[in-house]
Write an enzyme that holds these catalytic residues in place. Structure first.
Site: not given
Lengths: 696, 696
Positions: B52, B272, B280, B359
Site C-alpha cells: 500500500d 489509509r 501491522y 512489509p
C-alpha cells in the site's frame, strides 16, 4: 390505428441544450442527486473550435467538483500578455510595448488556461457519470417542439410538474451541424435549422417537469418560446478566427498578445494546447461598413487565406504561416442581454441564451457555466425540500447584473481593441494605447470571475444596493466587509487558504474541504483557543449548542440524512496544532456516525505544515486570532454572512437560515440515518455525509 | 490427428508476472514503443490488501510517466509519524513520546502516500493503453510452463529470439487465488498452485522472445527455472495485518504510528485511503517460538479477533474496534536476496522474485517497481538498436546493491520494532527506544528512494567503489559530486527545480520536461548569458556544434527519428527572462521540424514567475551562474556525468556516449524524418519528438 406512439414521463428538472451552461447544470444536479435529464438536438459534440478560455473562477469551480486537475493537465496555461504596437518609425512595423501577467496576481490559486470547449464538456460528462452512477446521460439528438407552463400551480407546490415539454427523439442524420468555415451562418456551432419544428420526424415524448433550464444558446428556442427578447447594442462586430499550428518568427507567439498595427487593424494571439494558436482578427468595425443591405456582411468572403493575409500585414516585420489549420470561422455577434432570465419561477434561461458578446475576452463559456453554477444548487435545494422556492428569485437578480457587466466590459474593450491606434505619423484621432493597456489590465480582474459580487438578498446578508450604472460597472470597487473578517467581501466567493488538518497534519486548501456538494458551510474560525480562555469557553459552548437537538444545523436536516449533510461546520483554530490534543476538542467537531466511525476532517489549524509552509489563513482573511469569526458560506462558495463568536452571532445565523430554509419534521437525534448499501460499501467519511441527503 | 493446437509467436520482450514490477516494465515498454507482452497466471487483479505504500521516488517516477496526479488524488497522504511508548508509570499504558515528519523534509517534492496495490496497477495499465494505442494488454490467465535459453546466440545478436517460453492459456476458473484471510498459505496474494505444471489444460503457445523479464513474485517460477536461489536471514518474522475502518479513541489514528507497549508487543498504524487504517502486528519474534516442527507456525490460529485483541492490549489505555474489515492476513517472510538477477543477459528477474522482506517499511512495491524502472529502458535501447547490450550488465550491479541495502535496513528496523522496550520497571534488557527513533528517522531517507546511489559504471561516470559492507549500508553518505554542481550527486536521481519557460513564462519543474520517454538529456546550464561574454560565446559555439552534422546528438539518432529524440538538449540560463529575446538564442535551441513548426520548450530561465515565485534552480543544484555546467541525465533520471562549458566538456560527453551508444548509419541532416499519420494528426511539439523514434 396509432402510427405515432407518444411516450409520457416525469422528471424533476429538464435541461434543454447541452453546451457548457447545460453541462454545468447537469454536473450540479448529478452531484446533488437531483432527478434530471439533459437533451440536445445536435447529434455530436464539439470537436474543434468554439470557446477555449477557462478563467480562474471557472477552474476553482472545476476544482470544487473534483476535475480541475484534468483542466490543469490538458490545457495550455496562459500566463503572460504582451502588448505590441507601432514603433517610433511606423514603417518598421510593430514592436513590443509591454508585458503584464495574464491573470492578476493574488486573485486566485488558478490562472487562466486555454483548451477547446469539447474537452471541457467531456470532463463534466465524466463527472455526471460518476455522481449519477451512469444514470444521467446526454440524450441526443432530441429536439424540444413545445413548452407549456401551467401557471395555475403555485411556486410553493414542489410536488406537481407544471412544465410540459414535448420533444422529438431524432435520427442522427437529422441533426448534423456544420462546424467548420464560412458556411456556418453565424460562426457558432449553432443549433441546426428546424428549431421548434412540430413536423420533426421522430419518436415523440411528453415530459412533465418541475423545472426547466434553457441553455440552448444564442438563438435559444426556449427563450423565443417564452417570448423573452434580447436587448443591447446594435453594433455587430465581425471577427475572423483561426486555429492552427504556426510557422513564424514572431517571438511572443506562445504568449497572449494584443497587437495594434498602425494601419492594418488589430489581432489577438491566444496560445493554445498542442502547440496550436488561435488568432482573432476584427474584420469590420461596424455593419455600416458592409455592402450588404441587411447590415450583415457576406461571410463567405472570409477565408483562412484572408485571415492570414491580414495577420501578416499586422505582424510586419514578422511573418506567420499556418500548417494544420484546425478550424476557422467568422463571428458576428451583438452585445445583448435577455430582458428576463426566467418565467414563472419554473423555466430558467442561462448562458448564451441570456447574453451574447464578442469572444476575445474569453468570457463566454465561463459566464455561461457560472450562470448554471448559480442556479442549479438552488433548484436542488427546492426539489429536495430543504429550502423555500423564494430563493430562486436570486438567480436573475444575481446573474443579470453579471451579464450586463460583461456586455459593458466587452463593449469597452472591443472599441479600444479595434480602434486605430494614436501613433506619431497618423493624423486621424486614434485609440490611446496606454488607456487600452489599463482597461485590459483592469478588465482581467473582472474576466477572472473572482471579483463577482452578489448584491444583498435573502441569500446574502448585506445591505441591498440599487442596480445603478455605477454599481454595475465591472471596474467599480464597491465591497461590503465585516470588521471581523476584513479581507472577505460579503457576496463574493470566499477565497481559499491553506490550513493543516488537525488529525493528520496534512496541508489542505480550505476550498478543497468546502466542495460543491450541495451543503452550506459555517466556517468557525475559533481563534487562538490555547491562549485565550474566552475563545476556549465559546468553543465549549458552541459545541454544546451543536450537540443539542434544536439548533440551526439539526433543524434543517431531514431525518433520513446524516448530521452536517445540509449545513456543515468546520473548525479552524489559530493555535499550534501540536499544542492541541484531539480528544480535547468538543465532540461536536469530532462526530461519529451510527456505527461509531469518526469524521477526522472537521478540525483545522492555521499552522505551518511539514512540507508546504504556512498558509496564514487568519491573516489572509483579515480575521483577528483574538476574536475569531463565524463565516456562513453558500453551497456555491459565496460568502453570505459574517458573525461574531457569541450568542448574538449564533442567533443571527439562526435568523438567517430561518428566512429560507424549511424546518424538517423529525430531528436527526431521534432517528438513525438511512444508510444506503452502496454508501456502506464505500465509506468515505465526511464525503459520504455530503451525499447521503441527496441519495435518499 | 492433433488434438492440441500449438501456436507459435515472436515478441521482443515477454514479461512473466503482472504485479507492480511487471506493470512498471510494461509501462516503460509501452512508453518507448517496444514490442512487448505481459502475462500472468492469475485470472483477477488485486482488489484488497497487499502492498500500500508509495514512496517519494515512486511518485516522482509516476509523475515522469504522467500519472502521479492520480496517485496524489486517490491516495492518503501520510505526513506525520507519532511514536508511542510506555510512560513513566507503565501501568497507565502508552503515551506519545515524539512526532516526526513521515517524509524527510527537502528530499522530494512528493511525500509518502498510501493506497492499495490494485489501484497502482490500474494506473499503470491505463498508461500502457494510452501509449500502446490499446495494443498492449495484460494477458491472463496465462501460465508459463517451460523456459529455454539458446546460449549459442551471442548477446550482440539483437535480431534473433534466443529465449523460448511455452505458455498455457488457461480458463479463468483454473486460476483463482484466495485473497483474504488465514487460508492463504503465505499471506501473499500468491501464485495459485500448479506452477510450471506441464499438464495445465489450455491452449498452448510457444513464444520466442529476445528478452524475458521474470516478475512473478516471491515464489518466482522463472527464478526456480533458472536455478537461482535466495540467500539471507533464516529468521522468519510473522506479521498479522488488518485493514478496516476503526472505532477508537486513540487520538493519532490518522497518523502513522509506531507503538511499543511495555509487555504486549508492538504495533504499527498506517492511515489509509477511504478512512481505512492498516494495523501491522508482529505476532512471533522467531519461528522457534512456534510449536510447529517445521519452523512455521499454524497460521490458521491467526484471526482478525486475535489481531484486534492484541491491538487493544498494546493501545491501552485506548481502545480500538473495527467495522468494515476489508482484509486481513498473516505474513511469514524471511529477509533474502537472489544470488543472481539475470541469466545469459537474456532473462532478468525483478521485484519480489529477487528480494523478500517484512512489509512494514512500505518498501516492497516501491523497490520492485524501481527494479524494472531501471531495467526496461535499457532493454528498450537495445531492442531499438541505439545502445550496446553491454549496458544490461548495470542492471544487476545497480539493483542488487539496493536489494541488499533493503534487507539490511529491514533487519535492523524489524529487530528494534519487535523488541520489548527498555523501560523503567521492566528488568530484562530491552530495545533503546531513542535508538529506534533515530534508526526510523534515518531509515525514512533510505525508504524515500530518493537517495539511491548507483555506483560508477559504463552508465555512471564516476570512480567505481568496491561493493563493501560499508558502501552497501543504507545510511552511509558516500556521494560523489563535481565542483560545478555541488548539490547534484552523480549516480543519484537528479532532483527537480522550478524554472520558467522562456517562450511563455510558465513555471515548470525541470523534471516535468525531462519525462520518462526513453531519451537521454543534456541539461545545459548556460549561466548568466546576458552579463558574461564568455558564457554567451560558449552558447553560440555550442549552438554551432549542435547544428553541425557530426556531434553526440546526431551521431546516435537514427535517420527515421527526429532531432533530439535520442539525446535531448535543454538550455537553462540564469539571466532575467525578459532581458533575453527569443530570436537571439541560437537556432539549435529553437529547432524546427520538417514543416517549420518550432519547439518552444527547449529554453528555460532560472527566474521568478508571475504566480509561483522563484525556483532558484542554480542555487538548489549548486551551480555557479558564472560557470554553468553540462549535466548528462539518463533516461531514468539518474545523473550520469557533469562537465564544464568548454570544448573539453563536449569532448568528454562525446567519449561517454561512444562507450555504449551505437552510431547510426545515416545522419538526420540528410533525411527528412518519417512522420507517422497519427503523429501528424496530434502534433505535440517536443512531445512528439520523444515518441517518434519509438514509433518507427
Amino acid at each position: 390505428m396509432p402510427t405515432h406512439i407518444v411516450k409520457e414521463s416525469k422528471v424533476d428538472v429538464l435541461i434543454i441544450g447541452a453546451g457548457p451552461a447545460g453541462h454545468m447544470a447537469a454536473t450540479w444536479f448529478a452531484r446533488t442527486g437531483v432527478n434530471a435529464r439533459i437533451i440536445d438536438k445536435r447529434s455530436a459534440s464539439q470537436f474543434v473550435g468554439q470557446a477555449d478560455g477557462l478563467q480562474s473562477r471557472t477552474l476553482e469551480i472545476f476544482q470544487s467538483f473534483g476535475f480541475a486537475d484534468r483542466a490543469i493537465k490538458e490545457s495550455n496555461h496562459m500566463l503572460e500578455i504582451c502588448f505590441w504596437q507601432p514603433g517610433e518609425d511606423a514603417s518598421k512595423g510593430i514592436e513590443r510595448s509591454g508585458r503584464i501577467p495574464d491573470s492578476t496576481i493574488g486573485l486566485s490559486r488558478f490562472q487562466q488556461a486555454v483548451i477547446h470547449q469539447g474537452r471541457v464538456e467531456g470532463w463534466m460528462r465524466d463527472s455526471w457519470r460518476k455522481w449519477s452512477d451512469n444514470s444521467l446521460v446526454l440524450e441526443r439528438p432530441v429536439q424540444a417542439t413545445e413548452l407549456v407552463i401551467d401557471t395555475s400551480i403555485p411556486a410553493s407546490d414542489i410536488e406537481s410538474y407544471p412544465v410540459t415539454v414535448t420533444v422529438e427523439h431524432l435520427k442522427d442524420e437529422q441533426a448534423v451541424a456544420e462546424q467548420f468555415g464560412s458556411k456556418v451562418s453565424n460562426g457558432l456551432f449553432r443549433q441546426f435549422g428546424g428549431d421548434g419544428d412540430k413536423n420533426a420526424k421522430g419518436e415523440t415524448e411528453i415530459i412533465h417537469a418541475k423545472y426547466v433550464v434553457g441553455t440552448d444558446g444564442a438563438h435559444s428556442w426556449v427563450r423565443r418560446n417564452l417570448g423573452i427578447s434580447m436587448v443591447g447594442e446594435s453594433t455587430d462586430y465581425i471577427w475572423g478566427v483561426l486555429d492552427g499550428i504556426p510557422v513564424t518568427d514572431f517571438p511572443d507567439i506562445r504568449c497572449r498578445c494584443a497587437i495594434h498595427s498602425a494601419e492594418h487593424g488589430s489581432i489577438m494571439v491566444i496560445p493554445r494546447e498542442h502547440n496550436m494558436i488561435r488568432l482573432y482578427i476584427q474584420l469590420q468595425k461596424t455593419p455600416q461598413a458592409s455592402d450588404s443591405s441587411s447590415g450583415r456582411i457576406d461571410r463567405s468572403k472570409i477565408t483562412p487565406e484572408l485571415i492570414l493575409e491580414n495577420a501578416n500585414k499586422i505582424l510586419f516585420p514578422y511573418t506567420i504561416d499556418m500548417v494544420d489549420i484546425k478550424w476557422f470561422t467568422a463571428y458576428q455577434i451583438g452585445q445583448r442581454v435577455a430582458t428576463e432570465f426566467q418565467k414563472n419561477g419554473r423555466v430558467f434561461l442561462a448562458g448564451d441564451a441570456t447574453h451574447t458578446h464578442s469572444p476575445k475576452a474569453g468570457q463566454g463559456m465561463n459566464i455561461s457555466m457560472a450562470d448554471t453554477y448559480n442556479l442549479a444548487w438552488k433548484i436542488a435545494h427546492i426539489v429536495k425540500g430543504v429550502a423555500d422556492p423564494a430563493i430562486l428569485d436570486t438567480y436573475e437578480s444575481e446573474r443579470k447584473t453579471i451579464a450586463q457587466n460583461l456586455i459593458d466590459f466587452d463593449a469597452k474593450l472591443s472599441k479600444l481593441f479595434s480602434g486605430r491606434p494614436a501613433v506619431p505619423g497618423i493624423e486621424t484621432p486614434g485609440v490611446d494605447l496606454a488607456e487600452f493597456h489599463k482597461v485590459f489590465e483592469k478588465g482581467n480582474e473582472f474576466a477572472s470571475g473572482t471579483t463577482v459580487d452578489y448584491d444583498g438578498s435573502i441569500l446574502i446578508d448585506k445591505a441591498t444596493n440599487e442596480l445603478t450604472e455605477t454599481k454595475r460597472r465591472y471596474d467599480e470597487d464597491n465591497i461590503t466587509t465585516n470588521p471581523l473578517a476584513t479581507n472577505c467581501p460579503i457576496g463574493r466567493r470566499l477565497d481559499t487558504a491553506q490550513v493543516v488538518v488537525q488529525s493528520d497534519s496534512k496541508p489542505v486548501e480550505l476550498a478543497d474541504v468546502c466542495l460543491s456538494d450541495g451543503r452550506w458551510r459555517v466556517l468557525y474560525f475559533a481563534g487562538d483557543i490555547k491562549s485565550n480562555a474566552s475563545l476556549k469557553n465559546f468553543m465549549v459552548k458552541f459545541g454544546e449548542y451543536l450537540e443539542a437537538s434544536d439548533n440551526f444545523v439539526k433543524k434543517y436536516t431531514p431525518a433520513t440524512a446524516s448530521l452536517y449533510s445540509v449545513i456543515d461546520i468546520l473548525l479552524v483554530h489559530a493555535s499550534s496544532r501540536t499544542a492541541c490534543e484531539w480528544n480535547d476538542f468538543p465532540s461536536a467537531f469530532r462526530p461519529r456516525d451510527h456505527k461509531g466511525r469518526m469524521d477526522y476532517l472537521k478540525i483545522y489549524a492555521d499552522d505551518t505544515s511539514y512540507h508546504q509552509g504556512h498558509g496564514h489563513a487568519y491573516k489572509k482573511y483579515g480575521i483577528d486570532t483574538s476574536f475569531g469569526a463565524l463565516l456562513v458560506v453558500r453551497p456555491d462558495g459565496y460568502l453570505a454572512k459574517v458573525e461574531p463568536l457569541n450568542q448574538d452571532g449564533i442567533n443571527s445565523i439562526e435568523e438567517f437560515f430561518a428566512k429560507f430554509m424549511i424546518p424538517q419534521k423529525v430531528s436527526l437525534s431521534n432517528h438513525e440515518p438511512i444508510i444506503l448499501e452502496r454508501e456502506e460499501k464505500e465509506w468515505y467519511g465526511s464525503e459520504s455525509y455530503a451525499r447521503r441527503i441527496f441519495l435518499e
